[in-house]
Design an enzyme around this catalytic site. Structure first.
Site, mmCIF file in Angstrom:
data_model
loop_
_atom_site.group_PDB
_atom_site.id
_atom_site.type_symbol
_atom_site.label_atom_id
_atom_site.label_comp_id
_atom_site.label_asym_id
_atom_site.label_seq_id
_atom_site.Cartn_x
_atom_site.Cartn_y
_atom_site.Cartn_z
ATOM 1 N N GLY A 170 -34.488 -18.469 16.249
ATOM 2 C CA GLY A 170 -33.199 -17.878 16.604
ATOM 3 C C GLY A 170 -33.374 -16.401 16.897
ATOM 4 O O GLY A 170 -34.423 -15.962 17.377
ATOM 5 N N ILE A 172 -33.746 -13.833 14.840
ATOM 6 C CA ILE A 172 -34.820 -13.211 14.061
ATOM 7 C C ILE A 172 -36.177 -13.756 14.481
ATOM 8 O O ILE A 172 -37.128 -13.001 14.725
ATOM 9 C CB ILE A 172 -34.570 -13.426 12.560
ATOM 10 C CG1 ILE A 172 -33.312 -12.674 12.124
ATOM 11 C CG2 ILE A 172 -35.778 -12.972 11.742
ATOM 12 C CD1 ILE A 172 -32.835 -13.013 10.724
ATOM 13 N N SER A 191 -37.780 -25.945 15.579
ATOM 14 C CA SER A 191 -36.366 -25.582 15.447
ATOM 15 C C SER A 191 -35.588 -26.879 15.452
ATOM 16 O O SER A 191 -36.171 -27.960 15.631
ATOM 17 C CB SER A 191 -35.949 -24.699 16.634
ATOM 18 O OG SER A 191 -35.129 -23.634 16.207
ATOM 19 N N ARG A 192 -34.273 -26.784 15.267
ATOM 20 C CA ARG A 192 -33.480 -28.013 15.291
ATOM 21 C C ARG A 192 -33.638 -28.746 16.619
ATOM 22 O O ARG A 192 -33.681 -29.968 16.675
ATOM 23 C CB ARG A 192 -32.004 -27.696 15.042
ATOM 24 C CG ARG A 192 -31.666 -27.496 13.586
ATOM 25 C CD ARG A 192 -30.209 -27.181 13.386
ATOM 26 N NE ARG A 192 -29.841 -25.896 13.977
ATOM 27 C CZ ARG A 192 -28.611 -25.394 13.963
ATOM 28 N NH1 ARG A 192 -27.627 -26.070 13.404
ATOM 29 N NH2 ARG A 192 -28.365 -24.217 14.498
ATOM 30 N N ARG A 249 -34.824 -17.933 3.333
ATOM 31 C CA ARG A 249 -34.248 -18.136 2.012
ATOM 32 C C ARG A 249 -35.319 -18.729 1.109
ATOM 33 O O ARG A 249 -36.166 -19.504 1.554
ATOM 34 C CB ARG A 249 -33.021 -19.076 2.068
ATOM 35 C CG ARG A 249 -31.773 -18.432 2.644
ATOM 36 C CD ARG A 249 -31.197 -17.401 1.688
ATOM 37 N NE ARG A 249 -29.935 -16.825 2.144
ATOM 38 C CZ ARG A 249 -29.828 -15.711 2.860
ATOM 39 N NH1 ARG A 249 -30.930 -15.071 3.223
ATOM 40 N NH2 ARG A 249 -28.650 -15.241 3.208
ATOM 41 N N GLU A 278 -33.499 -15.841 -7.496
ATOM 42 C CA GLU A 278 -33.477 -14.371 -7.517
ATOM 43 C C GLU A 278 -32.541 -13.856 -8.608
ATOM 44 O O GLU A 278 -31.491 -14.449 -8.849
ATOM 45 C CB GLU A 278 -33.029 -13.856 -6.142
ATOM 46 C CG GLU A 278 -34.024 -14.213 -5.047
ATOM 47 C CD GLU A 278 -33.553 -13.804 -3.665
ATOM 48 O OE1 GLU A 278 -32.423 -13.248 -3.540
ATOM 49 O OE2 GLU A 278 -34.291 -14.028 -2.703
ATOM 50 N N HIS A 296 -36.053 -9.078 -1.630
ATOM 51 C CA HIS A 296 -34.976 -9.489 -0.718
ATOM 52 C C HIS A 296 -34.363 -8.266 -0.018
ATOM 53 O O HIS A 296 -33.158 -8.035 -0.076
ATOM 54 C CB HIS A 296 -33.891 -10.268 -1.470
ATOM 55 C CG HIS A 296 -33.057 -11.126 -0.554
ATOM 56 N ND1 HIS A 296 -32.465 -12.293 -0.963
ATOM 57 C CD2 HIS A 296 -32.714 -10.985 0.749
ATOM 58 C CE1 HIS A 296 -31.793 -12.835 0.039
ATOM 59 N NE2 HIS A 296 -31.934 -12.050 1.097
ATOM 60 N N ALA A 298 -35.349 -7.257 3.352
ATOM 61 C CA ALA A 298 -35.735 -7.207 4.770
ATOM 62 C C ALA A 298 -34.660 -6.567 5.643
ATOM 63 O O ALA A 298 -34.971 -5.954 6.668
ATOM 64 C CB ALA A 298 -36.051 -8.615 5.278
#
Length: 332
Positions: A170, A172, A191-192, A249, A278, A296, A298
């Site tokens: 996507g 990113i 990807s999907r 994630r 986390e 976390h 970024a």
């Protein structure tokens, strides 16, 4: 005469602020002022009225909701907003939103991926370079005064020429690909769906991608389908020298199996910005010099938050002006 407190004109378009009590509207005062000058921002947590009665009273007029951070949006919550048409999310990940419920209602969702894409991609590439060239470990080596004692530091690995598999091409993932091409890497992706406009090799599943890659970079959303998609089978396919970078994630990876593979020497290394539980990070990773850990962060640059502020306003203004939205989350 004392100045009267300014009142919000009722003719301003209404936007419901959906947040956990511990979360706030992004803190830049000029951004908050900009929102409140152009929209009637309804925040139940700023009202003395009980939450449920506040929401019930305003629900017939709420067409747009702005959700802050990971505030959950369930199908049951959506039922309380019968005329809702748009959710503007301030996060890139959307696992806290029941997207199928949104789409079944025809509710459009936008996210922050466009605002965050460049900075998250920079972080992903930084983690990869750090793992391959052992930069953080070298820093510890020097600071620990080991250089005069041991003299020779272990070799690192070249980035150029590496086969990089991107999981989720996507906003990113595309920025990651752009950066790594400049280093001389070859790119493939899963990807999907296959993207017709992209010339990179496409793999229908992540195991096949891993078997044909030296590095996996995880940029995809966390869904029921992607939960623990990176398991031991995928790690074994990636190989003993393989590296995993995760800026998506934490639960994209089976963390227990990742720890086992890293501790057991069945993988070359990992760069992790996200984790399953986390802020708790598996302690077994702390002593591994081929693992780079970040908290976390970024997206944590002033530039990305400024871009997010702009993106939010662009989408809100576009909706109320019947103009095209940007960063719309696809349901394909």
């Amino acid at each position: 005469m004392a100045d009267k407190e300014p009142q919000q004109p009722e003719e301003l378009p209404i936007v419901l602020v959906h947040r956990l009590p511990s979360f706030k509207i992004p803190s830049d005062p000029s951004f908050r002022d900009q929102l409140r000058s152009q929209f009637h921002m309804l925040d139940p947590h700023e009202s003395p009225e009980p939450y449920d009665s506040f929401l019930a009273r305003h629900a017939p007029f709420i067409r747009v909701l702005m959700t802050i951070g990971p505030s959950p949006i369930s199908a049951e919550f959506l039922e309380r907003l019968p005329v809702l048409e748009l959710i503007v999310a301030t996060s890139a990940g959307l696992n806290h939103i029941d997207l199928p419920a949104c789409w079944s209602r025809g509710i459009v969702v936008t996210n922050a991926s466009l605002a965050f894409a460049e900075d998250v991609a920079d972080c992903a590439v930084g983690l990869l370079i750090d793992v391959l060239r052992r930069i953080s470990a070298a820093d510890r080596f020097v600071r620990g005064r080991l250089w005069p004692v041991k003299e020779n530091y272990p070799l690192g690995f070249k980035l150029g020429g590496k086969r990089v598999g991107i999981v989720g091409l996507g906003s990113i993932g595309s920025e990651v690909a752009k950066r790594l091409l400049a280093f001389g890497c070859t790119i493939a992706y899963t990807s999907r769906n296959k993207k017709q406009s992209v010339s990179f090799p496409f793999y229908a599943n992540v195991r096949d991608l891993a078997a044909n890659s030296d590095v996996l970079v995880l940029c995809c959303a966390l869904t029921k389908e992607t939960y623990h998609m990176i398991n031991k089978d995928v790690m074994v396919a990636l190989g003993k020298d393989g590296v995993i970078i995760n800026v998506g994630r934490g639960s994209l990876i089976n963390e227990k199996e990742l720890v086992q593979c890293l501790v057991g020497g069945d993988m070359g290394g990992a760069g992790l910005d996200v984790y399953e539980n986390e802020p708790n990070v598996p302690k077994e990773l702390f002593g591994l010099d081929n693992v780079v850990l970040s908290p976390h962060c970024a997206v944590m640059t002033p530039e990305s938050f400024e871009a997010l502020d702009q993106l939010i306003v662009i989408n809100l203004k576009a909706f109320f002006s019947n103009k095209p939205l940007v960063s719309v989350v696809s349901n394909e």
